[in-house]
Design an enzyme around this catalytic site. Structure first.
Site, short mmCIF file in Angstrom:
data_model
loop_
_atom_site.label_atom_id
_atom_site.label_comp_id
_atom_site.label_asym_id
_atom_site.label_seq_id
_atom_site.Cartn_x
_atom_site.Cartn_y
_atom_site.Cartn_z
CB SER A 133 -10.13 -5.21 -4.73
OG SER A 133 -10.92 -6.45 -5.23
CD GLU A 163 -6.47 -0.55 2.57
OE1 GLU A 163 -6.98 0.08 2.85
OE2 GLU A 163 -5.00 0.14 3.12
CE LYS A 218 -4.37 0.71 -5.33
NZ LYS A 218 -2.96 0.93 -4.43
NE ARG A 258 11.57 22.35 -5.75
CZ ARG A 258 12.68 22.79 -6.57
NH1 ARG A 258 11.94 23.95 -7.39
NH2 ARG A 258 13.25 23.24 -6.77
CB CYS A 274 -0.21 -3.38 -6.93
SG CYS A 274 -1.24 -4.59 -6.31
P1 NAD Z 1 -4.58 -12.19 -2.75
O1 NAD Z 1 -4.56 -12.83 -4.43
O2 NAD Z 1 -3.61 -12.10 -1.84
O3 NAD Z 1 -6.53 -12.28 -1.89
C1 NAD Z 1 -7.16 -12.23 -2.35
C2 NAD Z 1 -8.59 -13.36 -2.31
O4 NAD Z 1 -10.09 -13.92 -2.99
C3 NAD Z 1 -7.92 -15.14 -2.13
O5 NAD Z 1 -7.54 -15.46 -0.95
C4 NAD Z 1 -9.18 -15.85 -3.80
O6 NAD Z 1 -8.69 -16.93 -3.29
C5 NAD Z 1 -10.45 -14.96 -3.43
N1 NAD Z 1 -11.74 -14.89 -3.65
C6 NAD Z 1 -11.51 -14.55 -4.96
N2 NAD Z 1 -12.64 -14.93 -6.28
C7 NAD Z 1 -13.51 -15.20 -4.44
C8 NAD Z 1 -15.34 -15.52 -4.77
N3 NAD Z 1 -15.41 -15.65 -5.68
N4 NAD Z 1 -15.26 -15.56 -3.51
C9 NAD Z 1 -14.33 -15.55 -2.85
N5 NAD Z 1 -13.81 -15.90 -2.19
C10 NAD Z 1 -13.18 -15.09 -2.98
O7 NAD Z 1 -4.79 -10.70 -3.66
P2 NAD Z 1 -4.46 -9.09 -2.19
O8 NAD Z 1 -3.14 -9.29 -2.94
O9 NAD Z 1 -5.36 -9.35 -1.35
O10 NAD Z 1 -5.16 -7.91 -3.54
C11 NAD Z 1 -6.87 -7.81 -3.81
C12 NAD Z 1 -7.11 -6.54 -4.33
O11 NAD Z 1 -6.39 -5.37 -3.62
C13 NAD Z 1 -6.28 -6.33 -5.83
O12 NAD Z 1 -7.48 -6.16 -6.57
C14 NAD Z 1 -4.26 -6.17 -5.30
O13 NAD Z 1 -4.65 -4.58 -7.21
C15 NAD Z 1 -6.05 -5.07 -4.59
N6 NAD Z 1 -4.45 -4.04 -3.38
C16 NAD Z 1 -3.15 -5.20 -2.98
C17 NAD Z 1 -2.63 -4.72 -2.30
C18 NAD Z 1 -1.30 -5.46 -1.61
O14 NAD Z 1 -0.62 -5.15 -1.13
N7 NAD Z 1 -1.50 -6.29 -2.39
C19 NAD Z 1 -2.18 -3.23 -2.15
C20 NAD Z 1 -3.31 -2.40 -2.19
C21 NAD Z 1 -4.61 -3.23 -3.14
C1 UGA Z 2 2.62 -1.07 -3.23
C2 UGA Z 2 2.34 0.90 -2.88
O1 UGA Z 2 2.87 1.37 -1.71
C3 UGA Z 2 0.72 0.86 -1.49
O2 UGA Z 2 0.48 2.23 -1.17
C4 UGA Z 2 -0.37 0.48 -2.89
O3 UGA Z 2 -0.97 -0.46 -1.90
C5 UGA Z 2 0.12 -1.11 -2.78
O4 UGA Z 2 1.62 -1.52 -3.90
C6 UGA Z 2 -0.50 -1.82 -4.29
O5 UGA Z 2 -1.26 -1.43 -4.55
O6 UGA Z 2 -0.05 -3.23 -3.79
P1 UGA Z 2 3.84 -2.88 -2.18
O7 UGA Z 2 3.95 -2.88 -3.77
O8 UGA Z 2 3.55 -3.81 -1.19
O9 UGA Z 2 3.12 -1.81 -1.91
O10 UGA Z 2 5.31 -2.22 -1.68
P2 UGA Z 2 6.65 -1.47 -1.81
O11 UGA Z 2 7.17 -0.64 -0.63
O12 UGA Z 2 5.23 0.08 -2.87
O13 UGA Z 2 7.69 -1.73 -2.95
C7 UGA Z 2 7.28 -2.25 -4.52
C8 UGA Z 2 8.33 -2.58 -5.23
O14 UGA Z 2 9.20 -1.16 -5.00
C9 UGA Z 2 9.05 -3.08 -4.02
O15 UGA Z 2 9.88 -4.55 -4.68
C10 UGA Z 2 10.27 -2.50 -3.31
O16 UGA Z 2 11.46 -3.56 -3.25
C11 UGA Z 2 10.50 -1.69 -4.93
N1 UGA Z 2 11.21 -0.35 -3.86
C12 UGA Z 2 10.47 0.09 -3.59
C13 UGA Z 2 12.19 0.59 -4.50
O17 UGA Z 2 12.64 -0.31 -5.62
N2 UGA Z 2 12.57 0.96 -4.12
C14 UGA Z 2 11.80 1.69 -3.41
O18 UGA Z 2 12.95 2.97 -3.39
C15 UGA Z 2 10.91 1.91 -3.38
#
Ligand code: NAD
Ligand code: UGA
Length: 460
Positions: A133, A163, A218, A258, A274
């Site tokens: 997370s 991630e 992150k 750049r 996020c």
């Molecule tokens: P999500 O809400 O989709 O999934 C989280 C899951 O954890 C849920 O299904 C929930 O039921 C489960 N959960 C919560 N507490 C629990 C417990 N005590 N035991 C078992 N299961 C439990 O969230 P996500 O989008 O996968 O994000 C998870 C983390 O990763 C966040 O910190 C987020 O910031 C980070 N992250 C997300 C993305 C993304 O693209 N969504 C990318 C990079 C990092």
């Molecule tokens: C973003 C980061 O790109 C990931 O590296 C990171 O892991 C993730 O957040 C996270 O921590 O959750 P995500 O939110 O899935 O990924 O998607 P993006 O492609 O980054 O787009 C985010 C938002 O910005 C979208 O609404 C997209 O439409 C917008 N965006 C992106 C723009 O409006 N313009 C751009 O040029 C790029």
């Protein structure tokens, strides 16, 4: 240190599900179990029909199809999975706090803490605990405290492994990451996790740092990406009043090696679970160290993003003669970006809310988002009663139906299919003048003008 044989991931969401599926796919000798409290979600991960997985990501069905049942398992028995694992990933949600100290800014760590307490209570042998997370810098310290003070004398080693996948491209991002980041203090534990990734990621792309650099990197990565979007969106407004075209400006500056070309696409505003959450958290952390200038600087990225969403809604109202009351506006797209069914913090929600306040009648079409989800997003805002949301906004599963008889079309998500529609046919069925508001600069302006649409795009 013996090689890792069993991995457990707590949290089967957008990160836990795809990440663990790829780890299992690339490490057939490691048994990977993904657990979640949400039974429906686990049932969907186990659905025989791979079209029903709870997360839509291009290519994910093939990965799950290959590994599931072989060495990839989805389960609700969290205790058992903790007990059996050598390495435990915590991949639960870390939303912005909605109560108490830090409300609206700080990350809510209650789910992470509950995981730590459960691991401490259940584990009977040594474990490597991996923060997957996104967490505030120095969370590992708190985790360590909880694990050590309530545990059964078991040795826990903590790593940070944030991630970086983006939704919509999760599988390619996981297969071919720019880098994998691993922070920690214990060399053996770091090496164990490096080996898991080295099954498919070249070693030079696996970076190792101390715990705090990893946790902070992150938040900073997301802040920098979001800052680029807010920067170009700020310029889009300037383009609109000066006759410059924001796409041309993006191209001109992006050619500078750049600056680089990515993340310079002007839009109706960034969404997703996020960017906003992580910047708010960064701002909160800076303020908690009394770094006011630092906090104000990053907060501006969010302020600009809110401005962009409001500005787009206002542009629609103004252009339609200052009233949208009773007017039919077709929304193309609800997801926060294309190729995902995720709607968290999607700009579409806020634009719709603004227009519904003006009593517009919205008809939404999104190829992947359900009506149930759309109403849930609107109801969550609490701006009006659920009945009013359903009275004013309809969801259809055919784009032509959404557009038939509409005063205006608004593009909120950049789904490729919108470009391929028969816009001549759409024009015939719409009211005149037929407005198109393109929040993604997706459609062919020349063609739409030729067909007689009144076409408006962000940044020109
Ligand atoms: P999500 O809400 O989709 O999934 C989280 C899951 O954890 C849920 O299904 C929930 O039921 C489960 N959960 C919560 N507490 C629990 C417990 N005590 N035991 C078992 N299961 C439990 O969230 P996500 O989008 O996968 O994000 C998870 C983390 O990763 C966040 O910190 C987020 O910031 C980070 N992250 C997300 C993305 C993304 O693209 N969504 C990318 C990079 C990092
Ligand atoms: C973003 C980061 O790109 C990931 O590296 C990171 O892991 C993730 O957040 C996270 O921590 O959750 P995500 O939110 O899935 O990924 O998607 P993006 O492609 O980054 O787009 C985010 C938002 O910005 C979208 O609404 C997209 O439409 C917008 N965006 C992106 C723009 O409006 N313009 C751009 O040029 C790029």
């Amino acid at each position: 240190m013996k090689a890792i044989k069993k991995i457990t991931c707590i949290g089967a969401g957008y990160v836990g599900g795809p990440t663990m599926s790829v780890i299992a796919q690339k490490n057939p000798d490691i048994a990977v179990t993904v657990v979640d409290l949400n039974q429906a979600r686990i049932a969907a991960w186990n659905d025989a029909d791979l079209n029903n997985l709870p997360v839509y990501e291009p290519g994910l069905d093939a990965v799950v199809g290959e590994a599931r049942g072989r060495n990839l398992f989805f389960d609700t028995d969290v205790d058992k999975a903790i007990r059996e694992a050598d390495m435990i990933f915590i991949s639960v949600n870390t939303p912005t706090k909605t109560y108490g100290k830090g409300k609206g800014q700080a990350a809510d760590l209650k789910f992470v803490e509950l995981c730590a307490r459960q691991i401490a209570a259940v584990a009977t042998d040594d474990k490597i605990v991996v923060e997957k997370s996104t967490l505030p810098v120095r969370t590992a310290e708190a985790l360590k405290n909880i694990l050590e003070n309530t545990g059964n004398g078991v040795n826990f080693r903590i790593l940070s492994n944030p991630e970086f996948l983006a939704e919509g491209t999760a599988v390619t991002d996981l297969h071919n990451p720019d880098r994998v980041l691993i922070g920690g203090e214990d060399e053996e534990a770091i090496e164990a996790l490096v080996n898991v990734y080295a099954a498919w990621v070249p070693r030079e792309r696996i970076l190792t740092t101390n715990l705090w650099s990893s946790e902070l990197s992150k938040l900073v990565a997301n802040a920098f990406l979001a800052q680029r979007v807010s920067s170009i969106n700020a310029i889009s407004e300037l383009c609109e009043v000066t006759g410059a075209n924001v796409d041309e400006v993006s191209r001109a500056i992006g050619q500078d090696s750049r600056i680089g070309p990515k993340f310079l696409k002007a839009s109706v505003g960034f969404g997703g679970s996020c960017f906003q959450k992580d910047i708010l958290n960064l701002v909160y952390i800076a303020r908690s160290y009394n770094l006011t200038a630092v906090a104000d600087y990053w907060e501006q990225v969010i302020i600009m993003n809110d401005h962009q969403k409001t500005r787009f809604a206002e542009k629609i109202i103004q252009t339609m003669y200052n009233t949208v009351n009773g007017k039919h506006i077709a929304f193309l797209g609800w997801a926060f970006k294309k190729d995902t069914n995720d709607t968290r913090e999607s700009a579409a929600i806020y634009v719709a809310d603004h227009l519904l306040d003006e009593e517009a009648e919205i008809v939404v079409y999104d190829p992947k988002v359900s009506a149930e989800q759309i109403y849930k997003d609107l109801d969550y805002l609490g701006s009006r009663s659920p009945e009013d949301n359903r009275r004013l906004l309809k969801v259809v599963d055919n784009p032509y139906e959404a557009l038939a008889g509409a005063h205006a079309a608004a593009v909120l998500t950049e789904w490729d299919e919108f470009k391929a529609y028969d816009w001549a046919k759409i024009k015939e069925g719409m009211k005149r003048p037929s407005f198109v508001f393109d929040g993604r600069k997706l459609l062919d302006k020349k063609e739409l003008n030729r067909l007689g649409f009144a076409y408006y795009a962000i940044g020109e």
